[in-house]
Write a protein that holds these residues in place. Structure first.
Motif, PDB file in Angstrom:
ATOM      1  N   PRO A   7      27.923  -0.319  -3.254  1.00  0.00           N
ATOM      2  CA  PRO A   7      27.318   0.543  -4.274  1.00  0.00           C
ATOM      3  C   PRO A   7      26.546   1.716  -3.652  1.00  0.00           C
ATOM      4  O   PRO A   7      26.538   2.813  -4.218  1.00  0.00           O
ATOM      5  N   SER A   8      25.941   1.510  -2.487  1.00  0.00           N
ATOM      6  CA  SER A   8      25.203   2.595  -1.825  1.00  0.00           C
ATOM      7  C   SER A   8      26.138   3.729  -1.419  1.00  0.00           C
ATOM      8  O   SER A   8      25.804   4.904  -1.565  1.00  0.00           O
ATOM      9  N   LEU A  10      29.009   4.395  -2.849  1.00  0.00           N
ATOM     10  CA  LEU A  10      29.441   5.032  -4.095  1.00  0.00           C
ATOM     11  C   LEU A  10      28.360   5.967  -4.628  1.00  0.00           C
ATOM     12  O   LEU A  10      28.662   7.056  -5.127  1.00  0.00           O
ATOM     13  N   ALA A  11      27.094   5.572  -4.506  1.00  0.00           N
ATOM     14  CA  ALA A  11      25.989   6.416  -4.970  1.00  0.00           C
ATOM     15  C   ALA A  11      25.962   7.736  -4.204  1.00  0.00           C
ATOM     16  O   ALA A  11      25.702   8.795  -4.797  1.00  0.00           O
ATOM     17  N   TYR A  22      35.316   2.695 -11.823  1.00  0.00           N
ATOM     18  CA  TYR A  22      34.569   1.458 -11.650  1.00  0.00           C
ATOM     19  C   TYR A  22      34.840   0.505 -12.800  1.00  0.00           C
ATOM     20  O   TYR A  22      35.195   0.921 -13.900  1.00  0.00           O
ATOM     21  N   PRO A 118      28.307  -5.547 -11.642  1.00  0.00           N
ATOM     22  CA  PRO A 118      28.732  -4.402 -10.839  1.00  0.00           C
ATOM     23  C   PRO A 118      28.195  -3.064 -11.369  1.00  0.00           C
ATOM     24  O   PRO A 118      27.816  -2.193 -10.585  1.00  0.00           O
ATOM     25  N   THR A 121      24.402  -2.901 -10.425  1.00  0.00           N
ATOM     26  CA  THR A 121      24.149  -2.579  -9.019  1.00  0.00           C
ATOM     27  C   THR A 121      24.536  -1.136  -8.694  1.00  0.00           C
ATOM     28  O   THR A 121      23.870  -0.479  -7.894  1.00  0.00           O
ATOM     29  N   LEU A 122      25.570  -0.621  -9.337  1.00  0.00           N
ATOM     30  CA  LEU A 122      25.978   0.766  -9.136  1.00  0.00           C
ATOM     31  C   LEU A 122      24.909   1.723  -9.665  1.00  0.00           C
ATOM     32  O   LEU A 122      24.503   2.663  -8.973  1.00  0.00           O
ATOM     33  N   CYS A 123      24.425   1.491 -10.889  1.00  0.00           N
ATOM     34  CA  CYS A 123      23.383   2.351 -11.464  1.00  0.00           C
ATOM     35  C   CYS A 123      22.077   2.240 -10.676  1.00  0.00           C
ATOM     36  O   CYS A 123      21.356   3.226 -10.521  1.00  0.00           O
ATOM     37  N   PHE A 126      22.552   4.314  -7.562  1.00  0.00           N
ATOM     38  CA  PHE A 126      22.543   5.732  -7.943  1.00  0.00           C
ATOM     39  C   PHE A 126      21.175   6.163  -8.459  1.00  0.00           C
ATOM     40  O   PHE A 126      20.832   7.332  -8.411  1.00  0.00           O
ATOM     41  N   TYR A 161      35.634   1.565  -7.135  1.00  0.00           N
ATOM     42  CA  TYR A 161      34.681   0.485  -6.837  1.00  0.00           C
ATOM     43  C   TYR A 161      35.433  -0.834  -6.817  1.00  0.00           C
ATOM     44  O   TYR A 161      36.002  -1.258  -7.815  1.00  0.00           O
TER      45      TYR A 161
END
Length: 185
Positions: A7-8, A10-11, A22, A118, A121-123, A126, A161
């Motif tokens: 996720p980091s 992707l951010a 995702y 998921p 953790t993505l938000c 970000f 993702y």
């Protein structure tokens, strides 16, 4: 196909104006920073979606919704934070928070607080809300796998993702936060 598990990572792609695919609660989504106009326009182009329709935003935690929560009365704000059996995107009055390229022709924006890990953790990585629109060109079924995302968009998305879909049987319902009117079942 650029599968990314972090996720980091992707951010970073999102903060640089990237577009990612995702897994959401039921289907694959396309996402970007809603405040990055060129990234949003890339998604609109990928989907052949007109801007006037607007886009949904997704959050993974209450604090990411603070700008909108501050505009709502407490009982109404509780709806935005509610956990529903069916994923629910709430249409919230908004003329000063989400940009026009997200709101489209509306004086509101649809927002969903996701219970899907998921997405959360993505938000969190970000540190904000993301655009959340189904990963499909207009007129085609939403992607249900990373392979379908790749088939639809190839290298036109910056990353996919590598995480599982949620267990919902259909995309989020869309309801008006003030009246509870159902716009999409």
């Amino acid at each position: 196909m650029n599968l990314v598990r972090s996720p980091s990572e992707l951010a970073i792609i999102l903060k640089q104006g990237g577009v990612i695919a995702y897994p959401t609660e039921a289907v694959w989504g396309l996402g970007c920073d809603p405040f990055n106009e060129s990234a949003v326009r890339r998604i609109l182009d990928l989907k052949s979606r007109p801007e006037y329709k607007g886009l949904i935003l997704i959050a993974g935690a209450k604090q990411q919704l603070t700008p909108w929560l501050n505009t709502l009365e407490p009982k109404v704000a509780d709806r935005l934070l509610s956990i529903n059996e069916t994923p629910t995107s709430w249409v919230v009055p908004d003329t000063n928070i989400a940009p026009i390229w997200v709101r489209g022709e509306h004086q509101s924006v649809a927002i969903r607080l996701s219970q899907h890990k998921p997405v959360q953790t993505l938000c969190e990585a970000f540190q904000g809300t993301l655009v959340s629109t189904s990963a499909n060109p207009a007129g085609l079924d939403p992607a249900m796998t990373a392979i379908e995302v790749s088939t639809y968009f190839g290298r036109k998305v910056d990353a996919i993702y590598d995480a599982p879909l949620g267990g919902a049987s259909q995309p989020s319902q869309v309801r008006d936060i003030l009246s509870d009117t159902l716009f999409r079942a």
